[in-house]
Structure formats: C-alpha cells, structure tokens
Write an enzyme that holds these catalytic residues in place. Structure first.
Site, PDB file in Angstrom:
ATOM      1  N   ARG A 174       0.819  -1.212   0.000  1.00 48.48           N
ATOM      2  CA  ARG A 174       0.000   0.000   0.000  1.00 48.48           C
ATOM      3  C   ARG A 174       0.855   1.264   0.000  1.00 48.48           C
ATOM      4  O   ARG A 174       2.040   1.238   0.317  1.00 48.48           O
ATOM      5  CB  ARG A 174      -0.959  -0.013   1.198  1.00 48.48           C
ATOM      6  CG  ARG A 174      -0.308   0.180   2.534  1.00 48.48           C
ATOM      7  CD  ARG A 174      -1.331   0.068   3.669  1.00 48.48           C
ATOM      8  NE  ARG A 174      -0.642   0.017   4.937  1.00 48.48           N
ATOM      9  CZ  ARG A 174      -0.290   1.106   5.639  1.00 48.48           C
ATOM     10  NH1 ARG A 174      -0.583   2.316   5.193  1.00 48.48           N
ATOM     11  NH2 ARG A 174       0.352   0.974   6.780  1.00 48.48           N
ATOM     12  N   HIS A 175       0.205   2.362  -0.355  1.00 43.38           N
ATOM     13  CA  HIS A 175       0.839   3.677  -0.347  1.00 43.38           C
ATOM     14  C   HIS A 175       0.828   4.202   1.087  1.00 43.38           C
ATOM     15  O   HIS A 175      -0.130   3.977   1.818  1.00 43.38           O
ATOM     16  CB  HIS A 175       0.036   4.618  -1.266  1.00 43.38           C
ATOM     17  CG  HIS A 175       0.734   5.907  -1.560  1.00 43.38           C
ATOM     18  ND1 HIS A 175       0.747   6.953  -0.675  1.00 43.38           N
ATOM     19  CD2 HIS A 175       1.442   6.322  -2.636  1.00 43.38           C
ATOM     20  CE1 HIS A 175       1.438   7.953  -1.201  1.00 43.38           C
ATOM     21  NE2 HIS A 175       1.867   7.604  -2.389  1.00 43.38           N
ATOM     22  N   PRO A 176       1.871   4.937   1.502  1.00 39.20           N
ATOM     23  CA  PRO A 176       1.883   5.383   2.906  1.00 39.20           C
ATOM     24  C   PRO A 176       0.786   6.387   3.258  1.00 39.20           C
ATOM     25  O   PRO A 176       0.373   6.443   4.416  1.00 39.20           O
ATOM     26  CB  PRO A 176       3.282   6.014   3.063  1.00 39.20           C
ATOM     27  CG  PRO A 176       3.788   6.251   1.693  1.00 39.20           C
ATOM     28  CD  PRO A 176       3.134   5.240   0.808  1.00 39.20           C
TER      29      PRO A 176
END
Lengths: 405, 405
Positions: free
Chosen positions: B257-259
C-alpha cells in the site's frame, strides 16, 4: 510515516561536521561533465523530476518551470522538515533553479518559448498529447530548433494501445511482472518498497537524453526521446525474462534464495537477518567451519551445491539453528573473517551511516540539508553532484526573466 | 527454474511471425545514436555485461573479450535453450562480438593493448585492483590515451573501507536498505525478485559512460568511471531516503500500500490480484460505484482520503469482499471503463504478450531468438536495439585479429 524502529541501530551517527574531509575523493572544484548545458524542466512529481535532477547532478543548469500558484505537486506532499519544506520535493529537485510560468498567459508562454530556444534539453512528463495541446509538441520543438533534445517520460510511452492510460508506480510494478516475481511462494506478490518504476524511468530518461547528446555532438542533430515506466521496469527482470522469453515458462516467486545455488539466501539471527552467498563447495566448507559445524560438509544432504539446492530447506534450518543463538553482527564478523560473502539486512537509516556510503559521498550536506549523492563517479570530472538545496517556489524567477528577456 | 504456472495466462501468445509489422514505429534502417564508437568489454557475469549490452543496443560496436577456454561464467549458467546456448549469457550479451584472449599470453596481451588503443570505451567489472595487476590500470589507460573512457563497475566502488569485499546481488540488496523496505510488516525483509543491484549498476555504468562521452566530445578529455552496486541501489530508495536523511527516522515495511493514500494497493480477486490507485475523493466515488457500493462514499470510516488511509484495513476488507467474487479481468474492465487507474498483477510471461510491449518492440526476435528491446526510444535515431543474437565463444576472434593486427 513516523514509524517506530523495527531493528536496532547498527552504526553510530556519522560525524556530519567533518563530512567533507571524509568524502575528499570527490574534488568539488573540478568542472562538471555536463557544464554549459541548459535544461528546461517541465516535469512534476517523481519520474521526470528524477531525470532532470540527474542532469543537475552532472552539472547541467536545470530550470524547473512550475505552475503558479502552488508549483510542483510534491511541494504539498510530506514528509516535511522543520522549516516546512517537503523532503519529497527535495529528493527530486536538489540543485535546480525554479521559475513559475502560467502557460495560459500569453506573455509567460512567449517567455517559455524564448527559454526553450536557448535550451539544449527539454524534459516533460505530461500525459501523451498534452505538450501538443499546450502548443509545444516535442516534434515541433525539434523542428524549430534542430539541435534540441526533447525528452518525454510517461507510464506507457507516446504510442501504443495503452499510451493514454493513467499510470502510477504500483500499477506499472503490477503490469511489468516485477511484483509477481517478488515475495515468497506461500505469500502475496509484493511491491518493491520504493517507487521503482517512476525512478527507473527517470534514470532511463537520463540515459536516453545523454545518449542523444552524444549523437548531437557528433552529428549536429537533436531528437525527441520517448521513455516509458513499463518498458523501463520490464528490462529490470532477469531470471523472469530468461524463463518467459527463452523458454515460454512462467516463473514464480522463490523468496530470498537463489534459484540454483545454496546457501545463497537470508538467515534469521537473534536480532535481524543477514544475507549469505556461498556459491561453491570451498566456501561451503569455510562457512560450515565458521559456524562451528564442520560435519555439515560430509552430511549426505549437503555435499554438493546441487544437493544443497535440492535440500535447501534442511540447509536453512541447520544454519538458523546456529544463527538465531546470537546477534547478526557476531555472525557477520565471523563470516567476514573467514572470507564468506555476508551482509546484514540493514534499514536504510543504518545504510546512510555506513562509512562506505559516507566516504563515497552518497550522503552529503548541501545548504544544511542531507541529500543523497550521485552514483556516477568520474576521474576527470566533478562527481559530487549538485551543491545547492532544492529551490523554493519561483526562487530564481526574477533573475531568469531578466536574463532571458 | 521450470516451475508450474501459479496464475492463469491472461493474454494470447503474440503473433511473432508479424512482429516487425507490429513494432513498425521502430525504423530499423535509421542510424544508431552511438554509431562509430568502439567498446572493449572486459566484463563477466551480469553488471558489467548489462552495461556493455546497453552500449551495443545504442549502436556502439562492442567486442566482448572472454577468457579461454570457457569464456564468460554465464555461458555455463542456465537456463539453456534447445541448441544448448545459455539464456543467462544471451540476456546480457545480445548484439556483441566475441573474441577469446589469454591475458597471461604475451601476444594476446599485446593484441589487447592494440585493441584498447583504438577504443573509445573500455568496461570492466573485476574486483578493484585486478586491472592494475593485469597491467591495464584504468588511470594508466586514460593517461596513455587521453580521449579514452575506462569504466569500472564493482560491488562497493574503487575506494572506501568495503571496496575489497566480495559483493553479490543479495548482499547489496541487504546492505542498501531496499530489502528491509520491501515486504509486509508481519513478514520478512524481502529480496526484489531480480538481481536489481547488478542490473542497476549496469544501467548507471551506461549513464556514466555516456555522460563522459558527452564531456569528451565537448572538451576532448576522457575519464575513468567508478560505479558501485551499493551506491546505485541506495539512490533507488524514495520514502526510505526521505525518512532517513530528512528526519533521521527508521522507515519500515508497509506491504503493497501507499503510505498516505488509500485505496492505493493490491486487492485479491478470484484468480489473481489487481492493483488499484485511487488518489482523490472523486476517484473514490467513481470506484465505489463501479464496484456496486455507492454507499461507501458516505460511510464515516471512508469519507476523506485521510479517513481511508487511517482505516485502510477496513477499506481493503470491504473491497475484497467484492473483488474476490469474480476474476481480475472483470474488475479490470469495469474499473478501466469507469476511469479508475488499475492493472492486473501479471506474471512476466503475460507481460511479454501485452500488445503495448509488442508494439514498443520490448520483445523482439533477433536471429530467431526472443530478446528484450531497449527502453530508450529516439525520434531521430534507431531505437530497435541490437539486431543480432549473443555471440558464440570467439565467434569473431579471427576477423577481429585480422582487422586490428
């Protein structure tokens, strides 16, 4: 992304006060290899800015043209440091100048054209077709100025059935095959823990621009350049490409181990894992002795590399029964002394402190900020990379307008 | 590495008979950008050969000097195709010529010096110090021929406390921080599923050589070049570098996932996962509707991006309760139609069949063998890359000896 440590720190904080003495191999007074070249940087976010940042590190003058009033999108993306500036923007824009230009304003657009007329290189990463809509189609710019290089970086490239689709790093990692190749057989396909597809497209953008500059210096002819994230990520694959192209076989994930050699893998220690690469029977003997188990070399499961590769799970269990009894540094030191290739799996916060990284100038301080150095080291040329921090928005606008008016 | 399929094939086999019609954008009759340049390739295995292969793809003449009687180590590494040739060797040596020279033989060594005297570029990836022992120290070669570029690629670089240590890809991935950054919080540090550190050092080797060639064309001066696997891999990091250098924080693994943005992740479908990148509230609305759940946009856990990033596990569960009911292609088509950035997580054996890859010439057939194309596409110059298969051992030995005698 402020996350508590998951591994202990393994190296002391470097002495940043004396950094210049430590990276003295990099003579900052030398001329740069791309000195005298002018780059107009029309990019934003990551792939394009990374490409133009490499040009700045090699000594080109890079003018980052940003849209008013907010500028590059990454100025509004964290993490931020104490003065409110974005580390995201910094990483991809060190060493550049900044000017804001509104392309829909006739005066600003005319100024942009003046700037481009003086440039050696233009870099952009709009979606394909946007440059033409703005009235600065790459082909037209090269026609108007036959020595110009105009480089376009995009998700899928300037043509082809997917060229108009939106591309983000995660989607390109998925489509390229790198995600399906990364991870463990019993676990999910795994994204590489950085925006690899953006960054590698920036690097191939740089490679292509410099290649076109060599050709220009030799023939007088400029060129358009068309680099895509998908193409650039696809060619990073290795065994995957060999299997798929050579054999029409479908490779799968094998975790951290080597497909043919063992022990060539990571192993748990008491605190954090370490990587070991034993590629032949002699190293296997040395390795077994260093771990206090000389009997492993005659264990019938472990005699030849082929035996060990077949019985790799047994080898791994045997090794970890030893390595988990003490910390990684102990095993690192023992194996290094024995001559076995070994390395602790470091958090990047430890990597930045490695004396090797410091001495190579791969972490340096410019205008009071720590930034990564350039991996391109030249005997003849300045290899320190950019010597100034990323610009504030429109920091050089007035000066650039006066100079090119 | 012959492994059974783990995912179904998602694209039909391309029509290789008509490949040239499909990659017609790449005019193979154009001149190459590096035409007329001579490269002496003293490398072996992967990082150095990859660098020299890129020079061949850009049209330089590359003479791969191999040690008799067996030549480059990778000739003896699989996978092999039906004629017994190694795909490993092929991948890094397409388009080169081959000659065997024994550096300990006085005549062969004298011939090597003749060859180098005519060269524009020498590339080597011995351990630091070996070139000097052989009597061809890079600095000396440049002194003897001031226009020459001599590029050295190594694990840690030509100087620094680690420079003499043995480096393998897995060890550099471990030390660079990329391995600790890749994978899931509850899983192990994960090796990128390709020899990324070898290949990126080859790419930065190419970038550096071409940069030095630009400088040479403009000033007449050659240079040594010193590129390391560790430096090259370190700069691929993104959020990791921002956290470590900007904030002195220790980043950790966050899976796919993206932060900061959600849903920006991979999601399981009935057959294989797909990547989705929803970066704003408008796309979230479109996405929720496309999946038949317009009520998600008013769910208090999911209203803003910040809500969704905080409650990402709930968002993921909601999405997968839908996506696991059908195959990835169904969701890919639905989301594509709705305008949501999406991509199936493909095995590279599917990537090679993508019409986009075919049309870009990223898979091509030379001398009857499928090989990857070059990601550097130029408007003015031939971008097809090398047009010949990797050489057999000493294939061009006699002709090269006659030519340079």
């Amino acid at each position: 992304m402020s996350i508590p440590p998951v591994t202990p720190e393994v190296a002391p904080e470097p002495d940043y006060e004396n950094l210049e003495a430590k990276n003295a191999h990099l003579d900052r007074s030398k001329p740069y290899p791309l000195e005298g070249l002018l780059v107009v940087d029309l990019t934003r976010v990551l792939s394009g800015p990374t490409c133009a940042r490499m040009l700045a590190d090699a000594g080109a003058r890079v003018i980052h043209v940003e849209r008013p009033p907010k500028g590059d999108d990454t100025r509004a993306m964290g993490p931020y440091v104490e003065d409110g500036s974005s580390e995201y923007f910094r990483l991809a824009n060190v060493g550049k100048e900044s000017i804001t230009l509104d392309f829909t304003d006739a005066d600003d657009f005319a100024f942009l054209k003046k700037l481009i007329a003086k440039a050696d290189v233009v870099v952009e990463n709009f979606r394909p077709g946007v440059m033409a809509k703005l009235g600065i189609a790459p082909e037209t710019l090269v026609q108007e100025n036959p020595r110009l290089i105009v480089a376009s970086i995009s998700g899928f490239g300037q043509y082809g059935p997917m060229s108009s689709q939106a591309a983000y790093d995660t989607i390109i990692q998925a489509l390229s095959g790198v995600m399906a190749s990364t991870g463990f057989p019993d676990g999910p396909a795994t994204r590489v823990g950085t925006s690899l597809s953006d960054i590698i497209a920036g690097i191939f953008g740089y490679s292509s621009i410099v290649t076109a500059l060599v050709a220009r210096e030799r023939t007088g002819k400029g060129s358009t350049v068309d680099v895509s994230m998908l193409d650039s990520t696809f060619v990073l694959l290795e065994h995957g490409l060999m299997d798929a192209l050579g054999l029409h076989e479908r490779p799968t994930r094998i975790g951290n181990r080597h497909p043919f050699m063992y022990p060539f893998d990571t192993f748990e220690a008491k605190d954090q894992p370490l990587a070991v690469c034993v590629g032949n029977d002699h190293l296997w003997k040395v390795f077994s002795e260093a771990l206090g188990h000389p009997e492993w070399v005659t264990d019938e499961r472990f005699v030849t590399n082929s035996d060990r590769a077949t019985n790799w799970a047994d080898v791994k269990a045997a090794i970890e029964s030893v390595t988990t009894t003490d910390v990684a540094e102990v095993w690192r030191d023992a194996l290094e002394t024995a001559g076995v290739p070994v390395g602790i799996v470091l958090n990047v916060d430890d990597t930045r402190r490695l004396p090797q990284i410091i001495e190579r100038g791969m972490v340096k301080v410019v205008d009071g900020r720590e930034v990564p150095g350039s991996p391109m080291k030249f005997g003849t040329w300045n290899s320190y990379g950019a010597q100034h921090d990323a610009p504030t928005l429109n920091q050089h606008g007035e000066a650039i307008r006066a100079e090119f008016a």
